[in-house]
Every structure is written in structure tokens, then in C-alpha cells.
Design an enzyme around this catalytic site. Sequence first.
Site, short mmCIF file in Angstrom:
data_model
loop_
_atom_site.label_atom_id
_atom_site.label_comp_id
_atom_site.label_asym_id
_atom_site.label_seq_id
_atom_site.Cartn_x
_atom_site.Cartn_y
_atom_site.Cartn_z
N HIS A 1 -68.31 10.16 28.43
CA HIS A 1 -68.20 9.01 29.34
C HIS A 1 -66.96 9.11 30.22
O HIS A 1 -66.34 8.09 30.55
CB HIS A 1 -68.20 7.69 28.58
CG HIS A 1 -69.47 7.41 27.83
ND1 HIS A 1 -70.50 6.66 28.34
CD2 HIS A 1 -69.90 7.81 26.61
CE1 HIS A 1 -71.49 6.59 27.46
NE2 HIS A 1 -71.14 7.29 26.40
N ASN B 1 -75.19 1.22 26.04
CA ASN B 1 -75.75 2.15 27.02
C ASN B 1 -76.87 1.46 27.79
O ASN B 1 -77.28 0.36 27.44
CB ASN B 1 -76.34 3.38 26.30
CG ASN B 1 -75.27 4.40 25.93
OD1 ASN B 1 -74.15 4.36 26.44
ND2 ASN B 1 -75.63 5.32 25.06
FE1 HDE Z 1 -69.63 6.55 22.27
N1 HDE Z 1 -67.74 7.32 22.45
N2 HDE Z 1 -69.86 7.56 20.55
N3 HDE Z 1 -71.55 5.94 22.16
N4 HDE Z 1 -69.42 5.59 24.00
C1 HDE Z 1 -66.89 7.07 23.45
O1 HDE Z 1 -64.65 6.52 23.23
C2 HDE Z 1 -68.88 8.13 19.84
C3 HDE Z 1 -72.44 6.20 21.15
C4 HDE Z 1 -70.31 4.73 24.56
O2 HDE Z 1 -66.34 3.08 29.24
C5 HDE Z 1 -65.53 7.62 23.21
O3 HDE Z 1 -63.07 5.61 24.55
C6 HDE Z 1 -69.38 8.59 18.58
C7 HDE Z 1 -73.58 5.35 21.23
C8 HDE Z 1 -69.79 4.24 25.81
O4 HDE Z 1 -64.59 3.65 28.04
C9 HDE Z 1 -65.62 8.18 21.81
C10 HDE Z 1 -70.72 8.30 18.59
C11 HDE Z 1 -73.37 4.57 22.33
C12 HDE Z 1 -68.55 4.84 25.95
C13 HDE Z 1 -67.07 7.93 21.46
C14 HDE Z 1 -71.01 7.64 19.82
C15 HDE Z 1 -72.11 4.96 22.90
C16 HDE Z 1 -68.34 5.66 24.80
C17 HDE Z 1 -65.00 8.53 24.26
C18 HDE Z 1 -71.75 8.61 17.51
C19 HDE Z 1 -74.30 3.50 22.91
C20 HDE Z 1 -67.59 4.69 27.13
C21 HDE Z 1 -63.88 7.78 24.94
C22 HDE Z 1 -71.54 7.94 16.32
C23 HDE Z 1 -74.51 2.38 22.06
C24 HDE Z 1 -66.66 3.55 26.96
C25 HDE Z 1 -63.81 6.52 24.27
C26 HDE Z 1 -65.79 3.41 28.17
C27 HDE Z 1 -67.18 6.40 24.56
C28 HDE Z 1 -67.58 8.28 20.27
C29 HDE Z 1 -72.31 7.23 20.16
C30 HDE Z 1 -71.59 4.33 24.07
C31 HDE Z 1 -65.18 9.60 21.63
C32 HDE Z 1 -68.60 9.29 17.52
C33 HDE Z 1 -74.77 5.30 20.26
C34 HDE Z 1 -70.46 3.28 26.77
O5 HDE Z 1 -64.80 7.51 20.91
#
Ligand code: HDE
Length: 722
Positions: A101, A174
Site C-alpha cells: 500500500h 479494502n
Molecule cells: Fe495490510 N498491511 N496486511 N491488509 N493493509 C499494511 O501497514 C498486513 C490486509 C491494508 O493506508 C501495512 O502501515 C498483513 C488485509 C491497507 O496506510 C502492513 C496482512 C487488508 C493498508 C500490513 C495484511 C489489508 C495496509 C503496510 C495479512 C484488508 C494501508 C504499511 C495478515 C482488510 C494502510 C502499514 C494505509 C497496510 C500488513 C492483510 C488492508 C505491513 C500482515 C486483509 C488498506 O502492516
Amino acid sequence: MAASKKTESKKKASETPKKAPRAVAPTIETQYTEPQGEGGETHQIASGNIATLTTDQGAPVADDQNTLRQGARGPALLEDPHFREKIFHFDHERIPERVVHARGYGAHGFFELTKSLSRVTRADIFQRVGERTPAFVRFSTVAGNKGSFDLARDVRGFAVKLYTKEGNWDLVGNNIPVFFIQDAIKFPDLIHAAKPEPDREFPQAQTAHDNFWDFISLTPESMHMVMWIMSDRTIPRSFRFMEGFGVHSFRFLDAKDRSTFVKFHWKPRLGLQSVVWNEAVKINGADPDFHRRDLWDAINGGDFPEWDLGVQIFDQAFADRFAFDILDPTKIIPEEELPVQIVGRLVLDRVVDNFFAETEQVAFCTQNVPPGIDFSNDPLLQGRNFSYLDTQLKRLGGPNFTHIPINAPKCPVAHFQQDGHMAMRNPVGRANYEPNSWGAEGGPRENPARGMRSFAEEAEGPKTRLRPESFADHYSQARQFYVSQTPIEQKHIGDALVFELSKVERPDIRSRMVSHLIHIDGELANTVADGLALPMPKPAIAARPVVADLPPSDALSILKRGPAGFAGRKLGILLTDGADAALFNALVAAAGKQKAVYEVIAPKIGGVTLSDGTKVAAKHKIDGGPSVLFDAVAIVVSSEGAALLASDGAAKDFVNDAFGHCKFIGYSPEAMALFEKAGLAPDLDEACIELSSKRGAAGFVESCGKLRHWPRELKVDLDAKS
Ligand code: HDE
């Protein structure tokens, strides 16, 4: 040479007064123009109400054009504090981009409660109808780096920070309600596979490559998500026209800590809309910032994007009888089975003042929930709760990122955490521990009544690494999604799969993917195999038999949830000198009436002179404003203008693309000369509307509310014909 000597002599002349740093008195008029090199640029000196430039330490700066040197042509001196500090700061301007992201765009707004949820949750934000809670939203793509283009085929992040009176609530969702994987432990693999391949670092911001499809085709649990990402959901027309989903099942807790499950939905008031793939590819060239510009322009134009907040609320009994596991993030609960109740609205009404400070530094953490909201055991959510806090430490450099204004709660904060990098909020007083006996001066105390409490869920069982049986059906909802689409949407899914898999080099990966599609829909599998010129493989082994008769759900289709009109959309009007002024004015009025915006495209950016002598400025020169940037186009030209455009490649592309992308096209009769040269004249259909009268203009703009004339696609697309 002469000029640099001149500079040298000027510097010599001013050397004496510069020995000590000198503040230029702000009231003295000291602006001057002096050659500072070959170009002889103008430098502005502090005067009147122009502030004096200072160092980070606050010392006024006398000269910001030249480093301190030993003689005008001599070596630079290390002691120059201003140079040293300026370059030091510049060298450290970037923070690590998000690992996923990375490319995103944010805006401020508010959430307003329209229906109280006090019956099911004690969360303060859901108590009082009409109350507004400040919000910040960041939309993003997942795979591309920070500088990648907006129209990548990708999932969009929809992360909402709600500054409630009882702490920040981050609903990090999302634009798709399911995810690729069921267990957080697979997230690094998924993202590694989707990102550019590690040896070559390409392709950027796309999944159309071997590694992605290799991983996916070996991961049957992804198949439902594959249907969503191959649909037009991943090429949204703008952030304003897409849904958002919390994805996981969460819990609401009432005053007595009784729990109900909840799934969150954001529904755009302007209806759903996506672009077509060929258009997306071209938008990325014409305006890589298409989505961020759209949001910026809409908010600054007073057309504030708005979403309804919907909740699906259910109890344990519903969870027990539902056909799938409500903890499985690869499954939805169809709206037809469990209606979405609208309980509030989210309005974005203010752009950021500073992109870095707000959009880049905002730190979302799924674990940020206020009292009254709690987690389920969804294994993906549990993994996320660990991951987000961890990533902020890396990205923002220390534990004090809640001191950054965009992340700071807007309610009182009191605790005994202290110090660390860049601590801004430093407690005063003697006690920095608890329990203590300093009485009221001893700092904050826990509050069992108001405080955060978790649902007292019973848990037992052996420590194990097991995927539950109830997570094993990977195809039934994928099929349900596919059969819920309109025929043209189904075609787009097939086209997208053929496109992506055609970029995959290894035939065995292509074939393995098709072996899954057989379980989703036989016709789709045939189309894709045929599109790849591939023999039909054997079906993949399915862990569970596919439930083929889940009822179609209209809520899953973009086209069935399209807009009611052309409001919020953009009309491109291609004008030439001598174009019919009355017609142009009628189009502008009609667009205004529909609450749409328009932009003028012309052969020259200076604009055109219309038939009545009025001058109209252009927003785009033709090759800088291709039709892919607009939802519908009107070609209003004079005979001479049409003849001129007929000889211009960009003008022919303009109409050909608008036609190929199934857009509504309005035109003055003179435009026929351009259509003929572009080879379009014999194919014009009922969505190509001749504008011979004022009424015609109004009717045309009203028709544009249908957005696309899909029957045309079957005539202009090789994939449809084969
Ligand atoms: Fe994320 N995800 N994600 N994700 N995600 C990040 O956090 C992660 C997942 C989502 O505008 C990171 O600050 C893991 C699902 C958004 O700043 C990180 C897993 C969904 C954003 C991270 C998921 C998301 C992130 C990267 C699996 C939808 C952007 C930078 C368990 C429900 C937020 C940060 C923004 C961002 C990890 C799966 C949505 C690395 C480990 C499912 C919208 O922490």
C-alpha cells in the site's frame, strides 16, 4: 566566464558585512535583481511581510545561493552550517515507504451517525444520532511503489481513521470484501509473489507475471479473491466510486459485554463505476495521478465524496448455521442473506495541507479499536493486529508516532509511557509509575467501567498448526461471485484472466490456473483455455465438493450498483475555432444541471473562439487530454475545425478510444468529417448522439448517466468475436 567574474566581484564587495550572520530587517525594502550566474535570476530578499529565511536552529540566513568558499572559485568550507544543515535534512527527507500500500492518497472529513447502535455496542461513536466524528481516509494500491501509477490492476486500500472520543478507531479495509489467504503466515509469500520479481525488479505494480500466478495457482483458497481481482473492481474509475469493506468479522460489545458479530461496509453515494482495461492502460500514460487528481479536484470543487456506513450484524446462532465459517476471510456473507443496515455516512470535505505530514505519516493499526468494538478469531485479523504496530515502528522511526498530529487522538491521552525518539508529549510531575501513592498528582488510573474490555470467549484445545475443516471450500463462493455478474462483466473477467496469463511465460502455470477455473464455471474455463490456445487441463483437486447453486447476489456486480445519473462525472468537450457557441453553452448548462463537471480540449491550450466570437480557454491540448480522462465526450467543431482534426493522429485517437471504450459521444454534425477519417463513420450507434439542438444537448448529457454503451464492446473486441 564574464558573468561568473561579475558574480565574483559582487561577492567580494559584500564580503565585509557578511562576516556575522545578519538578519534582513523585514520592514526594509531590499528586493533586488542581480546576475547570480549565466542566467541572472531574481532572488527575493525578506521585506514587508515576507519572512526571513532561517536555519533549523532559528538563525537568520543571509545567503541561500552560494556555499561558503575559500575565494569565489576555491574549495567549499566544511564549517558552513547552513549548507551542512540544509543538505543533511534533504538527505534524510524520505521515510521507508510502506511495504504494501505504498502508493496512496488521503483526505479529511467526518463520520456522522444516522442510526444509533447503542443496543449492540457501547462504542461511543455509535451512540448519538447526528453526532460527527472527525475522520481521515487513505486510499491506496497494494503492489506498486510510492511512485507507481494509479490505474494499476490492483486491490485498493480503504483505510479509515476515526478520531472518536474514546480513542482512535482504525478500520483498515479494502475495496474488496475478501482476501487472498486465510492465515497471516502466508502474507509475506503472497506479497513477495505479487511484487516485482526479485532478480529483475519488474514488472512494477502488476500481477501479470509468473511469480504471482505461480503462487496463486498453488493456493486454492485464493480463488474467490481471484474472481474479484480479475473483475473491474481492481480498475475503479475513482476512489469516489468504489466500495470499502472491513473484510473480517469483528465483534460489537454492549454495556454488559455481550457480543454480536459485525461486518463493515462503505457504500459510495455516487454508485459504483470502473474503467475498462484498455482505458486503464492508457490513463496510466496520460495521467498517472488520475485517482489522486480526481479526489483533489472533487473536494476542492465542493463536490464532497460521500459513503454510507453499512453493518451486517449477526449472532452466534447465525454464524453456526451459515454455510461458511464467519472467521474465514476468503468468504462473504451475501447481503441477500444478511442485509446491510445503513447506520451513518462518511464525508470527505478537506484535502491535506501537506502530503507528507498527513498522507505519508498516517499510521493505521487494525488493533486500534475503541471500547465496544472487539476482534474475532479470524486468523488473518489476528496476524494483522501484530503486524501494523510493528511496521509503524520501522516506518516512522520510533514508538512516538502517535505524537505526530495526524496520528494523535483528539481525546485526552494519559499514561505512563515516556521518552523515546522525538518525544513531543512529555508528562510533567514526579510519578511515572503505577501503583503509586501520590494521590491526584500521581497520574491517571485505570477505569474498569469506561475502559476497554475483551469478549470473554472460551478457548481450549491443543496447541496446533491446523487449518479448520470449515475453511476448506475454496470454489463455491468464487462461482457465486461469477454467476452474479452481468454478461459483460463476466466477459471482462475472462479477458483479464487471458491477459494476465498471457504475460505468464510458463505454460504449466497457465494450465494450473485453468484447472481451478473449471470448478468455478465451465464456460469461463473454456474461454480462458481458448484465449490462451491451451488444451483443457484436468480439474484441480477440490478439498470439498463445489456448491454450484448458491443464489446469485446483485450486490456483487458493479453494473447493477451503478450510478443513478451523471452526477460527479466528467464530460470532455473537444472544441475548435468557430464551434457552435449555443451548443457549447447548452452542453455546459446540461452538465451543470446533472451536477457533472466538464473540461475543454482544443488544438491549442490558449483555447478557441466560438461562432459568436466568445473565447473559451482550454484545459487540455488534444494530445494532453485524451478521451480516456473523461466519462463521456462531445465533439463540437466547425467544418474547418473538423478538417483540421481529421488530419491529426491524436484527434483520431480521441474519438476512436471514446468509441472503443463504449462511451457516449455527442457531436455537432460537422464532426462527421473527423469520424470518417478516423474510420468510425459506418459504425456510429445509438450512443453516438448528433447534437443539433439545445434539447439534444440536455438529452445527451442525461444519457451519459448510463456511462457506457456495452453492446458496442462485442463489435469492437477481437476476444468477443473469436
Ligand atoms: Fe495490510 N498491511 N496486511 N491488509 N493493509 C499494511 O501497514 C498486513 C490486509 C491494508 O493506508 C501495512 O502501515 C498483513 C488485509 C491497507 O496506510 C502492513 C496482512 C487488508 C493498508 C500490513 C495484511 C489489508 C495496509 C503496510 C495479512 C484488508 C494501508 C504499511 C495478515 C482488510 C494502510 C502499514 C494505509 C497496510 C500488513 C492483510 C488492508 C505491513 C500482515 C486483509 C488498506 O502492516
